[in-house]
Design an enzyme around this catalytic site. Structure first.
Site, PDB file in Angstrom:
ATOM      1  N   CYS A  89     -68.959 -30.118 -42.705  1.00  0.00           N
ATOM      2  CA  CYS A  89     -67.950 -29.028 -43.425  1.00  0.00           C
ATOM      3  C   CYS A  89     -69.191 -27.621 -43.585  1.00  0.00           C
ATOM      4  O   CYS A  89     -68.971 -26.738 -43.234  1.00  0.00           O
ATOM      5  CB  CYS A  89     -66.805 -29.208 -43.875  1.00  0.00           C
ATOM      6  SG  CYS A  89     -65.996 -27.193 -43.817  1.00  0.00           S
TER       7      CYS A  89
ATOM      8  N   PHE B 243     -73.274 -17.277 -39.363  1.00  0.00           N
ATOM      9  CA  PHE B 243     -72.355 -18.771 -39.023  1.00  0.00           C
ATOM     10  C   PHE B 243     -72.577 -19.109 -37.437  1.00  0.00           C
ATOM     11  O   PHE B 243     -72.193 -19.459 -37.211  1.00  0.00           O
ATOM     12  CB  PHE B 243     -70.917 -18.806 -39.293  1.00  0.00           C
ATOM     13  CG  PHE B 243     -70.437 -18.887 -41.051  1.00  0.00           C
ATOM     14  CD1 PHE B 243     -71.323 -18.883 -41.612  1.00  0.00           C
ATOM     15  CD2 PHE B 243     -69.092 -17.356 -41.506  1.00  0.00           C
ATOM     16  CE1 PHE B 243     -71.141 -18.272 -42.843  1.00  0.00           C
ATOM     17  CE2 PHE B 243     -68.826 -17.786 -42.318  1.00  0.00           C
ATOM     18  CZ  PHE B 243     -69.885 -18.004 -43.917  1.00  0.00           C
TER      19      PHE B 243
ATOM     20  N   TRP C  43     -71.865 -26.595 -41.654  1.00  0.00           N
ATOM     21  CA  TRP C  43     -71.882 -26.241 -40.184  1.00  0.00           C
ATOM     22  C   TRP C  43     -71.589 -24.673 -40.803  1.00  0.00           C
ATOM     23  O   TRP C  43     -72.142 -23.857 -39.928  1.00  0.00           O
ATOM     24  CB  TRP C  43     -70.060 -25.710 -39.870  1.00  0.00           C
ATOM     25  CG  TRP C  43     -69.095 -25.464 -38.456  1.00  0.00           C
ATOM     26  CD1 TRP C  43     -69.891 -25.774 -37.777  1.00  0.00           C
ATOM     27  CD2 TRP C  43     -68.497 -24.238 -38.650  1.00  0.00           C
ATOM     28  NE1 TRP C  43     -68.493 -24.968 -36.945  1.00  0.00           N
ATOM     29  CE2 TRP C  43     -68.504 -24.068 -37.673  1.00  0.00           C
ATOM     30  CE3 TRP C  43     -68.436 -23.071 -39.535  1.00  0.00           C
ATOM     31  CZ2 TRP C  43     -67.693 -22.287 -37.720  1.00  0.00           C
ATOM     32  CZ3 TRP C  43     -67.611 -22.633 -40.091  1.00  0.00           C
ATOM     33  CH2 TRP C  43     -67.182 -22.188 -38.902  1.00  0.00           C
ATOM     34  N   HIS C  44     -71.394 -24.406 -41.708  1.00  0.00           N
ATOM     35  CA  HIS C  44     -70.950 -22.567 -42.151  1.00  0.00           C
ATOM     36  C   HIS C  44     -72.547 -22.213 -42.270  1.00  0.00           C
ATOM     37  O   HIS C  44     -72.400 -20.512 -41.792  1.00  0.00           O
ATOM     38  CB  HIS C  44     -70.530 -22.263 -43.779  1.00  0.00           C
ATOM     39  CG  HIS C  44     -69.217 -23.204 -43.627  1.00  0.00           C
ATOM     40  ND1 HIS C  44     -68.682 -23.937 -43.533  1.00  0.00           N
ATOM     41  CD2 HIS C  44     -68.184 -21.946 -43.000  1.00  0.00           C
ATOM     42  CE1 HIS C  44     -67.177 -23.450 -43.808  1.00  0.00           C
ATOM     43  NE2 HIS C  44     -66.931 -22.917 -43.981  1.00  0.00           N
ATOM     44  N   GLY C  45     -73.811 -22.820 -42.512  1.00  0.00           N
ATOM     45  CA  GLY C  45     -75.047 -22.863 -42.616  1.00  0.00           C
ATOM     46  C   GLY C  45     -76.498 -23.410 -43.066  1.00  0.00           C
ATOM     47  O   GLY C  45     -75.543 -24.385 -43.436  1.00  0.00           O
TER      48      GLY C  45
END
Length: 483
Positions: A319, A483, A322-324
């Protein structure tokens, strides 16, 4: 092009609404696809072909998964689909990050560094990749059949309200709406209300508090002091919530204008009583996506305790990633994963036994520390900023004062942010309905008319104030490029 831009509000959206009111569902779907391509191409012309290629490839992959009857061949087909989609995301989002970290390792070993041309990041790639994965996995799980027309897959992935900032939609939820939906007067009106409210969140709160956030986080650590650091992170706490939930509200509202029903993405997360509760309320479409497509397939909580804890850590590691493509995002994800594990132990029982106000304070403190990680460019900046917040940093600067960043406008926006981060509007509506039921029957129609007029006034006022902020050329950052 973004929702909070003049060209979207005063040209693109009116044209799309007018043209897409034509009769015929297939025609409206085709027009929505065309306008969605234009919307994305406005800022990313070259990557339109990547998006169209992804939609076409996933269309054929979905048909392959759908027509296979042998379990092992179906697993192979969905495995190929997942590998291709994740591979595309990994290349565009993590190639630079991977090479940079490998070069650091090679330097320690005195080996020549790798050379690679910098890879540009397509806007919204994390969102459209998860839509593509949902498409093939929902077909694999027999939740819905593969689309016959590749244009349906393209519209599902490309649909402009959710393309850049979510919410993350499921193929099994959207496919029936592509085949049959109706735009009602009530639904359209509710869509306008949601869009106006989301735009006001973005323009009147998020954009205003973003100004001191960017200035304070740009300061060297030696120029910070506790009061300024706390102002910066509290403003960022409001910025990220009102920016993100505002975009989600606008997306949900736009969907309703075209007859679609999207998943709600936020449920007042800053009222949460634990980190578990926070993740039931924050970015709901993402947390439920990870739950259904990763956590449960890993075994979820149906396995030994140690494995359940490991599953949570894995999910939140991914997670964060996924954001960066940054270690601060990875650590942020692990940080939340660790607290979710702790809350499944006696620590969670102890927190649950605390008075409500202390549970709330614990949750906000954990979330605030996490936001420092999320906003910082490096882990060193995180540690320095936290040191200043705690007052433990050496060489605290007396020159920086809160008054340097504080304005009457900022004060009002923070006050509005605090109020509307709670379900204040819901409380007000419930109170109005309770009052309405006490009104004598002969006066109820007039009372209802007054209520509807007041609601119309608030919607129009929200749109006018937001438009005035836009016309004034105020600071209008777009935080989803990362993102």
């Amino acid at each position: 092009m973004v929702f909070s831009s003049p060209i979207f509000l005063f040209l693109f959206l009116p044209v799309v609404l007018a043209v897409c009111s034509l009769p015929g569902l297939k025609l409206r779907n085709s027009l929505l696809l065309l306008f969605s391509v234009v919307f994305y191409a406005w800022g990313e012309v070259i990557f339109v072909f990547l998006m169209l290629g992804s939609a076409l490839v996933n269309h054929f992959l979905g048909q392959w998964v759908d027509r296979e009857t042998d379990p092992s061949r179906r697993k192979w087909a969905v495995g190929v689909a997942v590998a291709l989609n994740i591979g595309t995301l990994a290349f565009f989002k993590y190639a630079n990050f991977t090479v940079a970290n490998l070069n650091h390792l090679l330097a320690l070993l005195h080996i020549a560094p790798l050379h690679m041309v910098s890879v540009r990041l397509p806007i919204g790639i994390s969102f459209f990749t998860f839509h593509a994965l949902s498409y093939v996995i929902d077909i694999y799980r027999r939740k819905w059949k593969a689309a016959r027309n590749p244009a349906d897959v393209a519209l599902y992935i490309f649909f402009f309200p959710q393309l850049i900032a979510g919410p993350i939609l499921r193929w099994s939820a959207i496919a029936p709406q592509l085949a049959s939906r109706v735009v009602t007067r009530e639904g359209f009106a509710e869509g306008v209300r949601r869009f106006a409210g989301g735009l006001a969140k973005k323009m009147l709160v998020a954009n205003v508090v973003a100004v001191p956030v960017d200035k304070i986080f740009a300061l060297p650590s030696g120029e910070l002091n506790p009061s300024v650091a706390w102002l910066g992170i509290c403003c960022y706490m409001l910025q990220i919530y009102f920016d993100f939930s505002g975009y989600s509200d606008m997306a949900v509202g736009l969907g309703k204008m075209f007859g679609f029903q999207f998943i709600e993405n936020f449920n007042f997360p800053y009222t949460a009583q634990s980190i578990r509760d926070f993740w039931r309320r924050w970015h709901i479409s993402l947390s439920t996506w990870f739950r259904d497509y990763l956590y449960i397939p890993l075994g979820g909580n149906r396995c030994p305790v140690w494995r359940t804890h490991l599953n949570l850590v894995i999910v939140f590691f991914l997670c964060g990633l996924w954001h960066g493509a940054s270690w601060t995002f990875v650590i942020w994800g692990l940080y939340h994963g660790i607290f979710l594990v702790l809350e499944r132990t006696r620590f969670g029982q102890w927190v649950g036994a605390l008075p409500r106000v202390l549970r709330h304070g614990y949750t906000l403190l954990v979330v605030i520390v996490g936001w420092v990680l999320f906003r910082s460019e490096t882990f060193a900046q995180t540690l320095a900023f936290l040191g200043n917040m705690s007052g433990l940093a050496a060489g605290v600067s007396p020159a920086q004062k809160v008054a340097r960043y504080w304005t009457h406008e900022l004060g009002w926006c923070i006050a509005m942010g605090v109020v509307f981060a709670m379900p204040a509007w819901g409380w007000l509506k419930n109170s109005a309905q309770a009052l309405y039921r006490r009104v004598p029957v002969p006066f109820q129609p007039a009372t209802q008319a007054v209520g509807l007029s007041l609601q119309l006034f608030l919607v129009v006022a929200s749109l006018m104030f937001s438009a005035a902020w836009l016309a004034g050329g105020t600071y209008n950052p777009f935080i989803y490029f990362r993102f």
